[in-house]
Design an enzyme around this catalytic site. Structure first.
Site, PDB file in Angstrom:
ATOM      1  N   HIS A  93      -3.890 -15.835   2.967  1.00  0.00           N
ATOM      2  CA  HIS A  93      -3.210 -14.559   3.230  1.00  0.00           C
ATOM      3  C   HIS A  93      -3.431 -14.123   4.680  1.00  0.00           C
ATOM      4  CE1 HIS A  93      -3.633 -14.511  -1.216  1.00  0.00           C
ATOM      5  NE2 HIS A  93      -2.387 -14.102  -1.114  1.00  0.00           N
ATOM      6  N   HIS A  97       1.020 -16.950   6.998  1.00  0.00           N
ATOM      7  CA  HIS A  97       1.646 -16.656   5.710  1.00  0.00           C
ATOM      8  C   HIS A  97       2.616 -15.480   5.844  1.00  0.00           C
ATOM      9  CE1 HIS A  97       2.172 -15.761   1.470  1.00  0.00           C
ATOM     10  NE2 HIS A  97       1.614 -14.578   1.646  1.00  0.00           N
ATOM     11  N   HIS A 133       3.099  -7.268   3.743  1.00  0.00           N
ATOM     12  CA  HIS A 133       2.765  -7.429   2.327  1.00  0.00           C
ATOM     13  C   HIS A 133       1.332  -7.860   2.046  1.00  0.00           C
ATOM     14  CE1 HIS A 133       3.400 -11.749   2.878  1.00  0.00           C
ATOM     15  NE2 HIS A 133       2.805 -11.896   1.713  1.00  0.00           N
ATOM     16  N   ASP A 134       0.647  -8.530   2.942  1.00  0.00           N
ATOM     17  CA  ASP A 134      -0.754  -8.922   2.732  1.00  0.00           C
ATOM     18  C   ASP A 134      -1.646  -8.452   3.875  1.00  0.00           C
ATOM     19  OD1 ASP A 134      -0.840 -10.148   0.213  1.00  0.00           O
ATOM     20  OD2 ASP A 134      -0.124 -12.056   1.000  1.00  0.00           O
TER      21      ASP A 134
END
Length: 176
Positions: A93, A97, A133-134
């Site tokens: 993550h 990514h 998102h991460d």
């Protein structure tokens, strides 16, 4: 600007893992990435952070989202560089990514079928969500953080990481 913020919002106990890798400088120092270079064949794990940030700026420009929402390239560079600096060097993550997910999201929202069904706000939302998102993922899961009574779990409650990934970008934008 965005490149000077973040110290007050870094995850508790995870700061030591972070590499401060904000891509500093101006847009002039970034490699120029043409829209034609951004394809399904791009290997995000072989690109430099500078190339990925330049590619993201190109994605926003070529999709018309920068002009539609009045996003100038220097502000976008600062925002994306700040996000990049808040991804930890964990095995999965990480920034590579995040760029990979953003690349695929851009390819999808720019495809004719999906583009016809999403508003400009929808397309912008998908790209920003993909970028964030991460954000600041510590490399461990919600269960571990909860059972370890990690400060993130105490701060956010369940689901720990999803709450953190949502709140951190809000804090970064508010700090700007």
């Amino acid at each position: 600007g965005f490149k000077n913020i973040g110290v007050g919002v870094k995850s508790h106990g995870i700061e030591a893992w972070r590499e401060t890798s904000v891509v500093a400088g101006s847009l002039d120092t970034l490699p120029k990435v043409r829209t034609e270079e951004i394809t399904w064949d791009v290997n995000p794990f072989k690109q430099t952070p500078e190339w990925t940030i330049s590619a993201i700026i190109t994605m926003f420009e070529s999709s018309g989202l920068s002009s539609r929402f009045g996003i100038n390239n220097q502000s976008l560079h600062s925002f994306v560089s700040t996000l990049q600096s808040h991804y930890n060097p964990v095995p999965y993550h990480n920034w590579n990514h995040a760029f990979s997910v953003t690349l695929i999201a851009w390819m999808m929202v720019e495809s004719p079928d999906i583009k016809a069904r999403l508003s400009d706000v929808g397309r912008l939302s998908v790209l920003v969500a993909a970028l964030c998102h991460d954000l600041d993922h510590p490399g461990v899961g919600n269960d571990f953080l909860t059972k370890a009574a990690h400060p993130l779990a105490l701060q956010h409650g369940a689901p720990v990481l999803e709450q953190h990934h949502l709140r951190l970008p809000q804090q970064l934008v508010a700090a700007e």
